[in-house]
Enzyme design. Sequence first.
Site, PDB file in Angstrom:
ATOM      1  N   ARG A  35       0.829  -1.217   0.000  1.00 14.09           N
ATOM      2  CA  ARG A  35       0.000   0.000   0.000  1.00 14.09           C
ATOM      3  C   ARG A  35       0.865   1.269   0.000  1.00 14.09           C
ATOM      4  NH1 ARG A  35      -4.917  -1.679   4.112  1.00 14.09           N
ATOM      5  NH2 ARG A  35      -6.291  -2.461   2.478  1.00 14.09           N
ATOM      6  N   GLY A 353      -7.476  -8.094  -0.319  1.00 13.27           N
ATOM      7  CA  GLY A 353      -7.713  -9.014   0.797  1.00 13.27           C
ATOM      8  C   GLY A 353      -6.860 -10.264   0.742  1.00 13.27           C
TER       9      GLY A 353
END
Length: 396
Positions: A35, A353
């Site tokens: 991220r 996820g």
Amino acid sequence: MIRSLNSFDLKDKRVLIRVDYNVPIEDGVVKDAYRIQCSIPTIKECLESGASVVLMSHLGRPEGKFNEDYSLISVGEVLSDFLEIPIKFSHDCISEDAINVTIGLHPGEVHLLENLRFHNAEEENDIEFSRLLSKHGQIYINDAFGTSHRSHASNVGVADNFTHKGMGLLMKKEIQYLQNKFKNPKEPLVLLLGGAKISGKIDLIENFLIDAKTILIGGGMTFTFLKAMGLDVGKSIIDEQMISVANKVIKKARQNRVKIVFPIDFIAADSIDKPSKIETISFDSIPTNMMGLDIGPETIKLFSKILQKSGTILWNGPMGVFEKKNFENGTKEITNLLSELKDENIITIVGGGDSASAIRKFSNIENFTHVSTGGGASLELLSGKNLPAIEALGKL
Ligand code: AMP
């Protein structure tokens, strides 16, 4: 229309960017920097255009008070390495000191604020908290796709305080791959779904019951469908309340000529943690004391054949309990197969996820066309829902 980053004159401006630095940290060390890495293009674009940058994010669930374990300090170190410049850090996101640091920024400088969730006001979407946050910037950019299904102060409330607001490069890319790509996909479009919870994915399935050619179902959610079709599933995981919904989906798929393919064999065991017996069994002969915990070798072959002939693949959810060595093979084999398909001009899109974790475990993010940074947010966008933080920026 939501403005894109390149529509702003960024020179000499202070740009407040909501990023998603909710990353796993163990003993003060960032365990997965994906991220952070994905936020770099937007930050660099601002810096190279002559702006200064203020970054804000949440991390974990510190429940409204300071907790060292949830500090963004270690994220700052990784960020500084990626940007190859030192960055400024403030220990509170709305203190006078923090706002003064921002005001003193020179073009090309970066200021990271401490965890937004050290204040309850963040999740409460508090107006005053939003107003204080907005003091950090003249332009507001949201690049935190992973939280865009939440209505919080830093991604929804704050937007009301800005005339100049828009989306960052990551947000734009996520929307492009998780929404626009499916409006006119390279055919045939194949969905590969897994994971334990059918409830979280049923809206997604329904949303694709027109456009998809084939839906491959693996993982724990299989068993609710098998039960709906009257099969015995032994001790396998099922969601009783979703059986009738599963039935409706099967019927609707038939009407729409969308093929739903279920596993034909499983790796089954008597326990996940301490199995005394592990067997490969057929889908229609699961013993009462066993549970299906992974797809079997025949299913891997069947799924692989279909995946190899597709044009676009959307993957969400592991094929089995991939966290355990005994039940990782299905997810591993499918991950490896998908990793080779990008080179064959098949578009492979992965909805964050657990599937993203599986890719990191068995392959490499670069081997896929797009791996989303958001789990929950990607599921909602793929289900056709509007995300509040995107709506706060304007119309898509
Ligand atoms: P979800 O959040 O619904 O995508 O579920 C992800 C989880 O599903 C992972 O932690 C897997 O271990 C779990 N899972 C996958 N297949 C099975 C299965 N056959 N039985 C139980 N859990 C499973």
